[in-house]
Design an enzyme around this catalytic site. Structure first.
Site, PDB file in Angstrom:
ATOM      1  N   GLN A  55       4.621   3.533  -2.182  1.00 47.00           N
ATOM      2  CA  GLN A  55       3.190   3.830  -2.777  1.00 47.00           C
ATOM      3  C   GLN A  55       3.402   5.194  -3.675  1.00 47.00           C
ATOM      4  OE1 GLN A  55       0.186   3.057  -2.318  1.00 47.00           O
ATOM      5  NE2 GLN A  55       0.529   1.522  -0.886  1.00 47.00           N
ATOM      6  N   SER A  56       4.279   4.866  -4.505  1.00 43.00           N
ATOM      7  CA  SER A  56       4.679   5.796  -5.608  1.00 43.00           C
ATOM      8  C   SER A  56       3.534   6.060  -6.694  1.00 43.00           C
ATOM      9  CB  SER A  56       5.693   5.500  -6.500  1.00 43.00           C
ATOM     10  OG  SER A  56       6.114   6.324  -7.458  1.00 43.00           O
TER      11      SER A  56
END
Ligand SMILES: *Cc1c(COP(=O)(O)O)cnc(C)c1O
Length: 365
Positions: free
Chosen positions: A102-103
């Site tokens: 979930q960068s």
């Protein structure tokens, strides 16, 4: 009309470090067309004080870097202004970077690539085994919506620099030219984004007549904490900075921040050794693990949402604000202190943890 060189004219009697803080000598793209707001948080301040011993807590202010461009932007937007300018100057056609599933950093790098007409590829580190899902929501959804060219998923602990180099080498084999953006955009060039933020803040303090006594900032890949520290010292801003670790305790985090601050100072040519004691971070709030929700994060996210209608994220800013709240309750700040919280963004990952943040799914205490 002054010749361009006049800006650096020493004849005005400025000390030489003045021109060393002139960022216009570095190539920069602009992704935000305004200065992000610096605002008081009166209702949050009141709620925080009510929960502190003796009913007294600090006055809390916020710097809205969650409103930065490449919306929903965040601290990576500032770093990428300098990194992407460097990529373009070097003739790159593809940005290659890395991050967690979930960068925010990967998503904002992709957004920058799209606006510049570049391609973009990621190496995703599955830091918590089994957490990568191609169909996950939040940032992952946006990777696909904005057209990421390729994603390579590698296990926790992989050598990310080597994995990105392999992608760059494969592109070179096809006659293309990659530019590797380091994890979190944190190197000397990326750190310039937070030197720019330090200067923006200095102007806002002056314009708004605000005196801030301390800044609380997230500390992860450390470009934000280290860049801001170098920017403060270079601009003679003597406000202490407290980093809240999002993935490491101080013994591991502080040397990274110190190295980053020094690299930024060296790139600026400050001729200064960053004093080690200026690097201060606090651990614990990131536990049990990077990106895994905890109860203090949930409290912080709910508290700011319900007092000020400002949204934090579960992976970074919720834990960072939990750190500020915890420090206030421990009496770390003087009650008359003006504390500035730097909101670094992260909105999309809120959608990947909706049940946890609402308190419907139990989390680690
Ligand atoms: C990356 C990130 C951070 C951490 O900043 P670093 O410069 O990597 O230390 C904090 N908040 C958000 C929302 C982020 O995406």
């Amino acid at each position: 009309m002054h010749p361009a060189g006049m800006r650096h004219n020493a004849g005005f009697g400025f000390p030489p470090e003045t021109s060393r803080m002139d960022l216009s000598r570095f190539p920069r793209r602009r992704y935000t067309s305004f200065v992000t707001p610096l605002e008081p948080l009166p209702r949050f301040t009141q709620a925080l004080a009510a929960s502190c011993p003796g009913g007294k807590g600090p006055q809390v202010w916020i710097k809205r870097d969650d409103m930065l461009g490449l919306f929903p932007g965040g601290n990576k937007t500032r770093k990428l202004e300098f990194l992407v300018a460097d990529a373009l100057a070097k003739g790159a056609d593809t940005l290659v970077t890395c991050g967690a599933p979930q960068s925010n950093h990967c998503r904002i790098t992709l957004a920058a690539a799209v606006t510049e007409g570049l391609k973009c590829r990621f190496v995703i580190e599955e830091r918590v085994p089994g957490t990568y899902s191609e169909t996950a929501s939040g940032n992952n959804f946006m990777f696909h919506l904005m057209g990421v060219e390729a994603i390579t998923v590698v296990p926790a602990g992989s050598n990310m620099a080597a994995a990105m180099q392999a992608v760059a080498d494969a592109l070179a084999g096809e006659g293309r030219k990659a530019y590797i953006v380091p994890g979190g955009g944190s190197n000397a060039v990326g750190g310039l984004g937070y030197v720019a933020c330090a200067q923006e803040l200095q102007q806002q303090f002056f314009d708004q007549g605000v005196q801030i006594d301390r800044v609380v900032v997230g500390s992860g890949s450390s470009g934000t904490h280290g860049g801001l520290l170098a920017g403060f010292l270079g601009n003679n801003i003597h406000i202490p900075i407290v980093g809240i670790g999002v993935s490491r305790d101080p013994a591991d985090q502080d040397p990274l921040v110190h190295k980053e601050a020094q690299a930024v100072a060296d790139l600026l040519g400050l001729g200064m050794t960053i004093p080690r004691e200026k690097v201060v971070s606090v651990g614990g709030y990131w536990q049990p693990k990077y990106s895994i929700p905890n109860a203090k994060m949930v409290e912080a996210v709910q508290m700011l949402a319900r007092t000020e209608a400002i949204l934090l994220d579960p992976v970074y800013t919720g834990k960072i604000m939990a750190g500020l709240i915890g420090l206030a309750r421990e009496g770390f700040f003087r009650p008359d202190e003006n504390v500035l919280f730097l909101h670094t963004g992260g909105l999309p990952s809120l959608h990947a943890y909706e049940r946890e943040v609402l308190g419907d799914t139990p989390v680690t205490s």
